[in-house]
Design a protein around this motif. Sequence first.
Motif, PDB file in Angstrom:
ATOM      1  N   THR A   1     -40.214  26.359   1.202  1.00 18.32           N
ATOM      2  CA  THR A   1     -39.621  25.556   2.268  1.00 18.32           C
ATOM      3  C   THR A   1     -40.703  24.792   3.024  1.00 18.32           C
ATOM      4  O   THR A   1     -41.716  25.360   3.429  1.00 18.32           O
TER       5      THR A   1
ATOM      6  N   ARG B   1     -34.634  29.230   8.323  1.00 16.36           N
ATOM      7  CA  ARG B   1     -33.453  28.594   8.921  1.00 16.36           C
ATOM      8  C   ARG B   1     -32.775  29.522   9.931  1.00 16.36           C
ATOM      9  O   ARG B   1     -32.378  29.096  11.022  1.00 16.36           O
ATOM     10  N   GLU B   2     -32.648  30.796   9.568  1.00 17.23           N
ATOM     11  CA  GLU B   2     -32.044  31.762  10.492  1.00 17.23           C
ATOM     12  C   GLU B   2     -32.897  31.924  11.746  1.00 17.23           C
ATOM     13  O   GLU B   2     -32.369  32.017  12.868  1.00 17.23           O
TER      14      GLU B   2
ATOM     15  N   GLU C   1     -32.340  29.068  14.059  1.00 17.94           N
ATOM     16  CA  GLU C   1     -31.033  29.199  14.715  1.00 17.94           C
ATOM     17  C   GLU C   1     -31.109  30.163  15.896  1.00 17.94           C
ATOM     18  O   GLU C   1     -30.566  29.890  16.970  1.00 17.94           O
TER      19      GLU C   1
ATOM     20  N   LEU D   1     -36.300  21.842   9.394  1.00 15.36           N
ATOM     21  CA  LEU D   1     -35.146  22.571   9.927  1.00 15.36           C
ATOM     22  C   LEU D   1     -34.812  22.162  11.354  1.00 15.36           C
ATOM     23  O   LEU D   1     -34.079  22.872  12.045  1.00 15.36           O
TER      24      LEU D   1
ATOM     25  N   ARG E   1     -33.359  20.943  14.779  1.00 21.10           N
ATOM     26  CA  ARG E   1     -32.006  20.873  15.345  1.00 21.10           C
ATOM     27  C   ARG E   1     -32.075  20.198  16.706  1.00 21.10           C
ATOM     28  O   ARG E   1     -33.110  20.240  17.377  1.00 21.10           O
TER      29      ARG E   1
END
Length: 200
Positions: free
Chosen positions: A14, A129-130, A133, A152, A154
Amino acid sequence: MQPDNTPFRLGFVTGATPDKWAARWRERHRRPLELVPVEETDQARVLAEDAVDMCLVRLPVTGDDLHVVRLYDEQPVVVVADEHVVTAVDEVTLADLADEQLVTDPDLVPGWAATSTVERLDWPAMTPREAVEVAASGAGVAILPLSVARLLHRKDAAHRPVVDLAPTTVALAWKRDRDDDWTQEMVGIARGRTSRSSRR
């Protein structure tokens, strides 16, 4: 090199961006190239199990039978909720984060254990990603390589450089028994050699 119609499988963790190298490969060769996304926790396994021919890894990578070519370094960053106090500054140090809940693996953050002033909750293992979040929710912070944080990103999260952390390194790795003209061709492409330049 002898013609080969089987796909050359290039894994990538990633945040690594093999697209430019893939384009150069496809310009030069008819052999198909398959790009295989790999979780960082699986990078050693996919190499050991021959699931890929080569892999863009994030060091360190385990395995005594591997060739490793370092490519570039990345700045670690902290990911926080978009209203976190960290967003008021351009950069931070580990000491600035000492009273935060770290949701990513503290063993991957040199100096964290000696710096942290709070007892870490029993966070489960998380994918990047988690972790982003959770950080965006305000429950904790995540420390990740810059490219991963950018990938990633946001709207409800932000990131800042952690200036006293050593950079992370992206490298090409492959098993010694898979070292052939094709792997060396990919090494050359990653290092910027042109189709006319020598491998030496």
